[in-house]
Design a protein around this motif. Structure first.
Motif, PDB file in Angstrom:
ATOM      1  N   GLU A  67     165.007-108.817  14.732  1.00  0.00           N
ATOM      2  CA  GLU A  67     165.839-109.321  16.028  1.00  0.00           C
ATOM      3  C   GLU A  67     164.633-110.388  16.484  1.00  0.00           C
ATOM      4  O   GLU A  67     163.402-110.123  16.325  1.00  0.00           O
ATOM      5  CB  GLU A  67     165.908-108.344  17.086  1.00  0.00           C
ATOM      6  CG  GLU A  67     167.073-107.491  16.773  1.00  0.00           C
ATOM      7  CD  GLU A  67     168.000-106.825  17.548  1.00  0.00           C
ATOM      8  OE1 GLU A  67     167.219-106.829  18.856  1.00  0.00           O
ATOM      9  OE2 GLU A  67     168.918-106.394  17.651  1.00  0.00           O
ATOM     10  N   THR A  96     175.343-119.327  13.203  1.00  0.00           N
ATOM     11  CA  THR A  96     174.578-119.413  14.521  1.00  0.00           C
ATOM     12  C   THR A  96     175.320-118.055  15.272  1.00  0.00           C
ATOM     13  O   THR A  96     174.512-117.729  15.918  1.00  0.00           O
ATOM     14  CB  THR A  96     175.317-120.830  15.389  1.00  0.00           C
ATOM     15  OG1 THR A  96     176.587-120.904  15.394  1.00  0.00           O
ATOM     16  CG2 THR A  96     174.445-122.031  14.851  1.00  0.00           C
ATOM     17  N   SER A  97     176.374-117.777  14.946  1.00  0.00           N
ATOM     18  CA  SER A  97     176.866-116.524  15.464  1.00  0.00           C
ATOM     19  C   SER A  97     176.070-115.318  14.966  1.00  0.00           C
ATOM     20  O   SER A  97     175.611-114.452  15.899  1.00  0.00           O
ATOM     21  CB  SER A  97     178.365-116.099  14.978  1.00  0.00           C
ATOM     22  OG  SER A  97     178.651-115.007  15.441  1.00  0.00           O
ATOM     23  N   LYS A 133     172.774-115.513  17.178  1.00  0.00           N
ATOM     24  CA  LYS A 133     172.797-115.060  18.479  1.00  0.00           C
ATOM     25  C   LYS A 133     172.856-113.716  18.507  1.00  0.00           C
ATOM     26  O   LYS A 133     172.314-113.132  19.325  1.00  0.00           O
ATOM     27  CB  LYS A 133     174.311-115.763  18.848  1.00  0.00           C
ATOM     28  CG  LYS A 133     174.858-115.282  20.242  1.00  0.00           C
ATOM     29  CD  LYS A 133     176.017-115.928  20.696  1.00  0.00           C
ATOM     30  CE  LYS A 133     176.199-115.372  22.257  1.00  0.00           C
ATOM     31  NZ  LYS A 133     177.500-116.004  22.705  1.00  0.00           N
ATOM     32  N   SER A 134     173.590-113.023  17.424  1.00  0.00           N
ATOM     33  CA  SER A 134     173.556-111.419  17.356  1.00  0.00           C
ATOM     34  C   SER A 134     171.930-110.944  17.195  1.00  0.00           C
ATOM     35  O   SER A 134     172.019-109.924  17.618  1.00  0.00           O
ATOM     36  CB  SER A 134     174.474-111.197  16.352  1.00  0.00           C
ATOM     37  OG  SER A 134     175.869-111.467  16.615  1.00  0.00           O
ATOM     38  N   PRO A 186     167.961-117.665  21.049  1.00  0.00           N
ATOM     39  CA  PRO A 186     168.924-118.082  22.184  1.00  0.00           C
ATOM     40  C   PRO A 186     169.634-119.476  21.722  1.00  0.00           C
ATOM     41  O   PRO A 186     169.005-120.478  21.086  1.00  0.00           O
ATOM     42  CB  PRO A 186     167.699-118.590  22.911  1.00  0.00           C
ATOM     43  CG  PRO A 186     166.409-118.857  21.989  1.00  0.00           C
ATOM     44  CD  PRO A 186     166.606-117.778  21.182  1.00  0.00           C
ATOM     45  N   MET A 187     171.011-119.460  22.093  1.00  0.00           N
ATOM     46  CA  MET A 187     171.705-120.726  21.687  1.00  0.00           C
ATOM     47  C   MET A 187     171.474-121.759  22.395  1.00  0.00           C
ATOM     48  O   MET A 187     171.746-122.897  21.612  1.00  0.00           O
ATOM     49  CB  MET A 187     173.267-120.198  21.918  1.00  0.00           C
ATOM     50  CG  MET A 187     173.783-119.010  20.883  1.00  0.00           C
ATOM     51  SD  MET A 187     173.920-119.636  19.314  1.00  0.00           S
ATOM     52  CE  MET A 187     172.263-119.006  18.786  1.00  0.00           C
ATOM     53  N   SER A 188     170.868-121.704  23.550  1.00  0.00           N
ATOM     54  CA  SER A 188     170.087-122.973  24.176  1.00  0.00           C
ATOM     55  C   SER A 188     169.317-123.682  23.352  1.00  0.00           C
ATOM     56  O   SER A 188     169.017-124.777  23.703  1.00  0.00           O
ATOM     57  CB  SER A 188     169.893-122.598  25.595  1.00  0.00           C
ATOM     58  OG  SER A 188     168.703-121.833  25.486  1.00  0.00           O
ATOM     59  N   THR A 240     169.245-123.591  20.066  1.00  0.00           N
ATOM     60  CA  THR A 240     169.582-123.879  18.726  1.00  0.00           C
ATOM     61  C   THR A 240     170.581-124.998  18.227  1.00  0.00           C
ATOM     62  O   THR A 240     171.463-125.337  19.035  1.00  0.00           O
ATOM     63  CB  THR A 240     170.507-122.576  18.411  1.00  0.00           C
ATOM     64  OG1 THR A 240     169.715-121.354  18.257  1.00  0.00           O
ATOM     65  CG2 THR A 240     171.058-122.551  16.898  1.00  0.00           C
ATOM     66  N   VAL A 253     165.929-123.873  15.100  1.00  0.00           N
ATOM     67  CA  VAL A 253     165.862-123.187  16.633  1.00  0.00           C
ATOM     68  C   VAL A 253     164.521-123.406  17.015  1.00  0.00           C
ATOM     69  O   VAL A 253     163.479-123.228  16.495  1.00  0.00           O
ATOM     70  CB  VAL A 253     166.013-121.624  16.352  1.00  0.00           C
ATOM     71  CG1 VAL A 253     165.841-120.655  17.712  1.00  0.00           C
ATOM     72  CG2 VAL A 253     167.331-121.143  15.993  1.00  0.00           C
ATOM     73  N   ALA A 302     174.362-125.668  19.363  1.00  0.00           N
ATOM     74  CA  ALA A 302     175.340-124.260  18.945  1.00  0.00           C
ATOM     75  C   ALA A 302     176.007-123.888  20.043  1.00  0.00           C
ATOM     76  O   ALA A 302     175.796-124.021  21.051  1.00  0.00           O
ATOM     77  CB  ALA A 302     174.389-123.210  18.329  1.00  0.00           C
ATOM     78  N   GLY A 334     177.977-121.100  21.947  1.00  0.00           N
ATOM     79  CA  GLY A 334     177.746-119.678  21.981  1.00  0.00           C
ATOM     80  C   GLY A 334     177.222-119.379  23.298  1.00  0.00           C
ATOM     81  O   GLY A 334     176.975-118.279  23.606  1.00  0.00           O
TER      82      GLY A 334
END
Length: 162
Positions: A55, A89-90, A93-94, A98-100, A102, A122, A160, A162
């Motif tokens: 992670e 991208t999902s 995110k998992s 951070p999607m912000s 990406t 990213v 991205a 999300g």
């Protein structure tokens, strides 16, 4: 004069064929030796492919987060080698990315075709994790790169969702 030029071209071609026939491998060219490129997945201090955290770690460097980045993307591509950007991208995110921070390139061309490759980036501090996959590239590759002058990771990349 044109006859002389044509004769010289044919003579050169004949010489090339004669030399090829004289080689020990029967004229078969040796296979080219692959060379590393900037996109070849290479072991980096703290970023050995297949090792490291599963992670995203917010306080870690891009290189330290590369194993988690690669693992998330490879897990998607293992089931669907031509996955679209949304699926990748999902997965990121998992994994906590951070999607912000990406960006991803389009998964369809303006003619509604699948592009030769898709890229995801990213931003982590002053560096980017960039991954690329698709039919026009040899499998999946990733790299740690500097942030672009624009402040992002990809030219033409879109944020991205999300």
């Amino acid at each position: 004069m044109q006859f002389a030029r044509a004769a010289a071209v044919f003579a050169a071609a004949g010489l090339a064929l004669a030399l090829a026939a004289c080689t020990s491998d029967g004229g078969q060219a040796a296979a080219p030796t692959p060379t590393a490129t900037a996109w070849t997945v290479q072991a980096t201090a703290g970023a050995t492919p297949g090792a490291g955290p599963a992670e995203f770690r917010a306080n870690a460097s891009a290189a330290d987060n590369r194993p988690a980045f690669d693992a998330a993307i490879r897990a998607v591509l293992a089931g669907k080698p031509n996955a679209d950007g949304a699926a990748v991208t999902s997965a990121l995110k998992s994994a906590g990315f951070p999607m912000s921070a990406t960006q991803v390139t389009d998964s369809k061309t303006s003619a509604d075709l699948q592009p030769g490759s898709i890229m995801v980036g990213v931003k982590i501090g002053k560096e980017c994790l960039v991954g690329q996959w698709g039919s026009a590239v040899d499998g999946y590759q990733s790299a740690v790169t500097p942030v672009l002058g624009s402040g992002g990771c990809l030219i033409g990349g879109i944020p991205a969702v999300g």
